[in-house]
Every structure is written in C-alpha cells, then in structure tokens.
Design a protein around this motif. Structure first.
Motif, short mmCIF file in Angstrom:
data_model
loop_
_atom_site.label_atom_id
_atom_site.label_comp_id
_atom_site.label_asym_id
_atom_site.label_seq_id
_atom_site.Cartn_x
_atom_site.Cartn_y
_atom_site.Cartn_z
N ILE A 79 6.60 -34.01 52.99
CA ILE A 79 5.77 -32.81 52.89
C ILE A 79 6.67 -31.60 52.99
N LEU A 80 6.54 -30.69 52.04
CA LEU A 80 7.21 -29.39 52.08
C LEU A 80 6.18 -28.34 52.43
N THR A 81 6.50 -27.47 53.36
CA THR A 81 5.60 -26.41 53.77
C THR A 81 6.40 -25.18 54.16
N GLY A 82 5.74 -24.03 54.21
CA GLY A 82 6.42 -22.77 54.53
C GLY A 82 6.49 -22.53 56.03
N THR A 83 7.25 -21.50 56.40
CA THR A 83 7.42 -21.15 57.81
C THR A 83 6.78 -19.83 58.17
N ASP A 84 6.44 -19.00 57.18
CA ASP A 84 5.81 -17.72 57.49
C ASP A 84 4.38 -17.98 57.97
N GLY A 85 4.10 -17.65 59.22
CA GLY A 85 2.78 -17.90 59.78
C GLY A 85 2.46 -19.37 59.87
N TRP A 86 3.47 -20.19 59.92
CA TRP A 86 3.27 -21.64 59.91
C TRP A 86 2.78 -22.12 61.26
N GLN A 87 1.96 -23.12 61.24
CA GLN A 87 1.53 -23.79 62.45
C GLN A 87 1.64 -25.29 62.24
N ALA A 88 1.72 -26.02 63.31
CA ALA A 88 1.96 -27.45 63.24
C ALA A 88 0.86 -28.15 62.45
N LEU A 89 1.28 -29.05 61.57
CA LEU A 89 0.33 -29.81 60.77
C LEU A 89 -0.04 -31.09 61.49
N ALA A 90 -1.29 -31.47 61.32
CA ALA A 90 -1.79 -32.69 61.96
C ALA A 90 -1.35 -33.90 61.15
N VAL A 91 -0.04 -34.19 61.23
CA VAL A 91 0.55 -35.27 60.44
C VAL A 91 1.40 -36.12 61.38
#
Length: 369
Positions: free
Chosen positions: A252-264
């Motif tokens: 999974i690729l995701t951003g860091t701006d305003g990022w919160q932990a993903l339920a993964v």
C-alpha cells in the motif's frame, strides 16, 4: 466463287521468290473467273513454274494462265489439302487445355496499402488481427515512456487539459511540471523495485493531486499494477480495510500530509508513505537517481479499477495493460482535437473502464507538449 470455296486454296512454292512469284514474272491476275471443283484435284506435280497441273506460268487453280502470282490465301508453304481434312473457319472450337492461360498466385508483400494516395505501411509482426493499431509518434508510446520523453524535451512545461474554466485544477497533476512528475515517479519506482517484483499489485490510497500522480506513474515505471483508491482523510480508515480484503494488494502506498494510521495488518501487507519529499523515509532526489529502467511489455498489467460499494464491499475490475492505456489516451486526445467537451471526454473514458482520477492524470501528459 464464294468465300467458302476460297478458304482452302493454296499453291506450292515455285522457283520464284518466297512471296509466291512464278517464273514468268509478277503477273496481274488474282482470283480468276473460272471455276474449280473440289473432286477434280489435279494429279500432276510441281513443274518449276509454280503450278500444280504442269501448265507453265499458271500460279492459280482457276485464274488466267500466265499470271505467276499466288492465288490462294495460304501461299507457298504447303500442298493443298482435301476438303474433308480442312476445318471450317467459322465453327468455334473449344480451347485446348495445353493453351489454357496459367495465372500465378498473388504474392503477399511485407507492406500493407495505406489507401489510394497513402504511403504503404509495414505489416504488423505476426500478421493482422483485431485490436487497435500502433500509432506513429506519441500515440504509439506507453504512458510511462511518454512521460520520460516529455520530461527530457519539456522539463518545465506543466501538463494541463484544454478545457475552459478548469485550467490546471482540472488535471490530476495539479500544476506539477513534467520534470517534477518524472522525479516523483522515478523515486517511487526505485523504492518499489527494492520491495516487490514486477507484476505485483499496489494499492494507492491518496486524494487527487500530484502525490497520486507520482505514485501512479511510479507503478508504471516499475512494471507493477496500480489500484487507485481515491479517498479523503476521513474516509481512509473505513474504506481501506474493505479494499485490502477485496484487492489483496502486495503493498500500500499512501501520503504523509495529514496522514493517520490505516486499519491494516502490517504483518500481512506492507505500507509505504510516499509524497513529493520522501518515499519510505528516503529523500526523493536520492531515490530518483538510483532508479533503473525496467523493460515493460505492452501487454503487462498496469491498472485495476476498484469500485468501493460501502459496507456491502467492493468490486475489482479486470486489469488494463499498458497498451490499453496508451490506446485509450490516443482516442481521448483525438476527441479533444475534434472539440469534444469535458463531460463527453469523461464519458468516453468511462466506456474504456477508466475512472476520472486516472484519466485526469494520464490525458494531460498525452495532449501537452
């Protein structure tokens, strides 16, 4: 005498010239006024005067004596034949098989006609077949190599769509130049290459913008299949678990701006943060220099369209290959050249199976530059 009687007349060659002249010089007679009976053939032999009956100077069967000129149609080269062996000229005869015309089989060349006034184009390898034909120029390039070419030739140019009222904001790159977009893509591809093998499936959890565009092109550069999940920050925690369960991504690729932990469950699925500054904790500029091109086939999987249906689950469409994306962008670019408005361009893209966030990333690169 009628024409049928004259059809079999001939005189053997005398000592004169080959054209039938007798020994008495060239006479002036032709067909005479006498008559000739077919049953009354003379029995004499040529006497050197050009006649058959021994009469000196007679070159015809029924003409006046002393003419010395041939009197038949056939002339000098053979004996007269009897009427029972002469074939009537006016009766049509079937052609002999020995003289039947033989036509050569058509020869297939390596060029295919391009029209009455067009230049011939070479045949496709492996023969014809259905599907879209390769287009000369940028239309025949895959999306990844096309971005590389744009970045080399027009590094500071910003890709955009020519729709009125949404310049820049209507594209998925959001004002990112070709050079910057290529740098982001190379950094993502370099990082993915150290974690996965080509052909792996990568889930992209981003809002629309340059981060999603860089991650999408990074998957194309690395030869991996991208599955975009365009969500807001508030929706990410609820939609991602459903997408992971349905798509079974390798990363999974995701951003860091305003990022919160993903339920993964990170023990089963890797999660990498990537934006325009860092990818997996490493600077983008450093990873971009470490990237090496990967041979990507036109038929390799490049993109999956995922539909999130809420609590009911989600649907994952069949993969589109790199060649499918290139052909779809060529058709959309042609629609724009013909003056098609933004709404209908989006409808054509949906028919091809492209979601809005994806064609707004790819199409500006195709039509700009």
């Amino acid at each position: 005498m009628d024409r049928a009687d004259r059809s079999y007349r001939t005189v053997v060659r005398g000592p004169g010239a080959p054209d039938g002249f007798g020994s008495g010089g060239q006479g002036t007679g032709g067909y005479g006024s006498g008559s000739y009976e077919p049953d009354a053939y003379p029995t004499g032999v040529p006497d050197g005067s050009g006649a058959l009956d021994g009469a000196a100077g007679s070159g015809v069967f029924d003409g006046a004596a002393g003419t010395g000129v041939r009197g038949g149609r056939s002339g000098w080269w053979g004996r007269p034949q009897r009427d029972d062996s002469v074939r009537p000229l006016h009766v049509p005869q079937p052609p002999s098989p020995a003289y039947a015309p033989q036509f050569a089989a058509p020869v297939q060349t390596a060029a295919v006609s391009g029209g009455k006034h067009g230049k011939p184009r070479r045949a496709r390898p492996g023969g014809g077949g259905g599907g879209a034909r390769p287009v000369a120029g940028d239309g025949g390039r895959l999306p990844g190599p096309l971005l590389r070419r744009r970045a080399e030739r027009h590094p500071m140019l910003v890709p955009e769509l020519p729709f009125e009222g949404r310049a820049g904001s209507g594209t998925g790159t959001a004002g990112c130049s070709f050079a910057e977009l290529d740098r982001r893509a190379r950094a993502v591809a370099a990082r993915l290459g150290t974690l996965l093998s080509p052909g792996s499936r990568v889930l992209l959890v981003y809002p629309e913008g340059p981060d999603l565009a860089g991650a999408f092109f990074g998957c194309l550069y690395a030869g991996m299949a991208a599955v975009p999940l365009v969500v807001s920050t508030a929706d990410a925690t609820r939609a991602v678990p459903r997408a992971v369960q349905r798509c079974a991504p390798d990363l999974i690729l995701t951003g860091t701006d305003g990022w919160q932990a993903l339920a993964v469950d990170r023990n089963r699925t890797q999660v990498v943060e990537a934006d325009g500054v860092r990818v997996g904790g490493e600077p983008v500029w450093r990873l971009a220099t470490q990237w090496r091109p990967v041979g990507v086939l036109r038929g390799a999987a490049a993109y999956h369209c995922y539909h999130d249906d809420g609590p009911a689950g989600g649907r994952l469409e069949a993969a589109m290959c790199h060649g499918d994306l290139a052909d779809a962008m060529t058709e959309l670019a042609q629609a724009i050249r013909l003056g098609t408005d933004e709404e209908n361009v989006g409808w054509i893209a949906a028919v091809h199976g492209l979601e809005e966030a994806v064609w707004r990333i790819l199409l500006p690169v195709r039509v700009t530059g």
